[in-house]
Design an enzyme around this catalytic site. Structure first.
Site, PDB file in Angstrom:
ATOM      1  N   THR A  86     103.239  43.634 100.446  1.00  0.00           N
ATOM      2  CA  THR A  86     104.531  44.309 100.468  1.00  0.00           C
ATOM      3  C   THR A  86     105.052  44.532 101.885  1.00  0.00           C
ATOM      4  O   THR A  86     106.239  44.401 102.152  1.00  0.00           O
ATOM      5  CB  THR A  86     104.371  45.685  99.769  1.00  0.00           C
ATOM      6  OG1 THR A  86     103.838  45.454  98.481  1.00  0.00           O
ATOM      7  CG2 THR A  86     105.681  46.411  99.645  1.00  0.00           C
ATOM      8  N   THR A 161      97.900  45.880 100.262  1.00  0.00           N
ATOM      9  CA  THR A 161      97.011  47.051 100.281  1.00  0.00           C
ATOM     10  C   THR A 161      95.832  46.929  99.315  1.00  0.00           C
ATOM     11  O   THR A 161      94.797  47.553  99.530  1.00  0.00           O
ATOM     12  CB  THR A 161      97.797  48.330  99.928  1.00  0.00           C
ATOM     13  OG1 THR A 161      98.423  48.156  98.657  1.00  0.00           O
ATOM     14  CG2 THR A 161      98.828  48.647 100.982  1.00  0.00           C
ATOM     15  N   ASP A 162      95.987  46.124  98.257  1.00  0.00           N
ATOM     16  CA  ASP A 162      94.958  46.110  97.210  1.00  0.00           C
ATOM     17  C   ASP A 162      93.555  45.798  97.736  1.00  0.00           C
ATOM     18  O   ASP A 162      92.588  46.444  97.352  1.00  0.00           O
ATOM     19  CB  ASP A 162      95.302  45.073  96.126  1.00  0.00           C
ATOM     20  CG  ASP A 162      96.458  45.512  95.249  1.00  0.00           C
ATOM     21  OD1 ASP A 162      97.091  46.538  95.557  1.00  0.00           O
ATOM     22  OD2 ASP A 162      96.735  44.815  94.245  1.00  0.00           O
ATOM     23  N   LYS A 239      91.161  52.178  99.296  1.00  0.00           N
ATOM     24  CA  LYS A 239      92.400  52.552  98.610  1.00  0.00           C
ATOM     25  C   LYS A 239      91.996  53.438  97.431  1.00  0.00           C
ATOM     26  O   LYS A 239      91.322  52.977  96.508  1.00  0.00           O
ATOM     27  CB  LYS A 239      93.129  51.285  98.134  1.00  0.00           C
ATOM     28  CG  LYS A 239      94.467  51.570  97.473  1.00  0.00           C
ATOM     29  CD  LYS A 239      95.211  50.276  97.155  1.00  0.00           C
ATOM     30  CE  LYS A 239      96.549  50.556  96.488  1.00  0.00           C
ATOM     31  NZ  LYS A 239      97.365  49.376  96.279  1.00  0.00           N
TER      32      LYS A 239
HETATM   33  N1  ASP Z   1      99.454  43.808  95.247  1.00  0.00           N
HETATM   34  C1  ASP Z   1      99.956  43.956  96.588  1.00  0.00           C
HETATM   35  C2  ASP Z   1      98.942  43.369  97.534  1.00  0.00           C
HETATM   36  O1  ASP Z   1      97.886  43.885  97.692  1.00  0.00           O
HETATM   37  C3  ASP Z   1     100.254  45.365  96.894  1.00  0.00           C
HETATM   38  C4  ASP Z   1     100.692  45.628  98.315  1.00  0.00           C
HETATM   39  O2  ASP Z   1     101.038  44.770  99.083  1.00  0.00           O
HETATM   40  O3  ASP Z   1     100.661  46.785  98.702  1.00  0.00           O
HETATM   41  O4  ASP Z   1      99.240  42.382  98.148  1.00  0.00           O
END
Ligand code: ASP
Length: 411
Positions: A86, A161-162, A239
């Protein structure tokens, strides 16, 4: 509707009020002639034709501000290495579509104040969601960091973030010496949303990249308000929430510092080394196994099949049903390295308290202290690929990058 095109800046009057914004493509799920506009505050509004009293073109907003990146004497250079997620996307307000940030200009479009902090070198190694990352991606990122380190004073890696904590752990082990900070950063909410955390996270990450830190860290919101970010050690972070902006926590530990206006370290940290040492090999034949009540023995067997190592997330202090012990003993005898962590996440494993624990220990299962399961998994991949088999067992229990702490933190 014919005279309007996607991307036009329009004003719509309805009985609910007047909405101004960018005309977006017609939603795929709708057969109606619904029109959707992205308003200046970032929210989308949909209006059905019957409600429209007036629809007209309004004063057109700039598609994207032109930001020219000029090199500024006296400022440090920070390399931003995009990987996806994101945070690495920006919104084109002409169409409302979300695009990957590909250039220094794109990043500056999200956070123009970065130019006050550093000269930015921006590049993209790939653009994927972090759930699609594999160990080969960690290696690509590590090699790119090595290249960039020759030309810059600090590295920022925007990342989904995942699985950011896996990448952070992998990089922590792969870099035995670091002459500059490596800062992973993500965002929980995309930059087109008014509540986005992208802005503060990115600018804070750049500030940390200018310090004398010689470690891999993760910089993310420290609280749900927009005032400060925490600096988490790459081998301690997780996380812990699906959507909160302060989802990242240092587990069984504390962040090493914080960023508001300035960067403040409040714990010991490694300073920049004189040189860079990268050991980027990983043995992918390692399993991470979540034990659950009722797990059939054959499932465990299959997950161990052909592996060189395994990390088990056991119950409580580090247990699996006692009927699994003979299988684990046999695998360890055949040369497999098997470590035990806990699905409790908080706390330390202890195989001396219950009989199952003692049996597991006798069988050769290594208690992995207070190490996070994902970190232990990545550490085992790295050790198996870079060290002699006889050293791997004791190195798993040694604190190499802050992944094991002796002190207990209350939680
Ligand atoms: N699903 C996404 C990822 O980990 C969520 C994010 O970017 O925060 O790439």
């Amino acid at each position: 509707m014919q005279e309007f095109q996607e991307g036009d800046y329009v004003e719509v009057k309805t009985k609910k009020g007047v909405f101004r914004g960018v005309l977006l493509p017609k939603p795929k799920f709708s057969d109606d002639d619904i029109i959707v506009i992205k308003m200046d505050n970032g929210y989308n509004v949909g209006v059905v034709p019957e409600e429209i009293r007036l629809l007209r073109r309004a004063e057109k907003r700039e598609a994207r501000r032109e930001i020219k990146v000029k090199f500024r004497e006296g400022l440090p250079t920070v390399s931003i290495i995009g990987t996806g997620g994101t945070i690495a996307s920006y919104v084109d307000y002409r169409t409302g579509a979300v695009h990957p940030a590909l250039s220094a200009e794109d990043f500056l479009f999200t956070v123009p104040e970065i130019v006050e902090e550093a000269n930015i070198r921006a590049s993209v190694v790939f653009n994927i969601l972090s759930e699609d990352m594999k160990p080969e991606h960690w290696i690509t990122i590590a090699r790119k960091i090595k290249d960039e380190a020759e030309k810059s004073d600090g590295i920022v890696v925007p990342h989904g973030t995942d699985t950011m904590s896996y990448t952070a752990a992998a990089l922590s082990f792969m870099f035995e010496k670091l002459p500059l900070p490596v800062v992973l950063v993500g965002s929980q909410r995309s930059s087109d949303r008014p509540s986005s955390d992208a802005y503060l996270n990115l600018i804070s990450a750049v500030k940390v990249a200018k310090t004398d830190l010689g470690e891999v860290v993760v910089v993310m919101h420290a609280s749900s308000s927009d005032d400060r970010c925490a600096i988490h050690r790459g081998t301690r972070v997780r996380k812990m929430h699906t959507s909160r902006r302060d989802a990242f926590e240092s587990v069984n530990s504390m962040p090493i510092g914080e960023v508001s206006d300035k960067v403040r370290f409040f714990r010991e940290y490694r300073r920049r080394d004189d040189d860079l040492v990268l050991r980027d090999r990983l043995d992918e034949k390692v399993s991470l196994i979540y034990y659950y009540p009722g797990m059939p023995l054959e499932v465990m067997e299959r997950m161990l099949e052909g592996m060189h190592g395994a990390v088990i997330m056991g119950t409580g202090l580090g247990h699996v049903a006692s009927e699994f012990v003979p299988l684990l003993r046999e695998k360890i005898r055949d040369g497999m390295v098997i470590g035990m962590t806990t699905q409790c996440i908080y706390g330390r494993v202890n195989l001396n308290v219950y009989s199952t624990g003692r049996e597991l220990k006798h069988a050769g299962v290594i208690p992995l202290e207070d190490m996070l399961p994902e970190v232990a998994y990545v550490k085992l991949m790295w050790l198996l690929a870079n060290y002699e088999p006889e050293d791997v067992t004791h190195l798993m229990r040694e604190n190499l990058r802050g992944e094991i702490e002796k002190r207990r933190f209350l939680k």
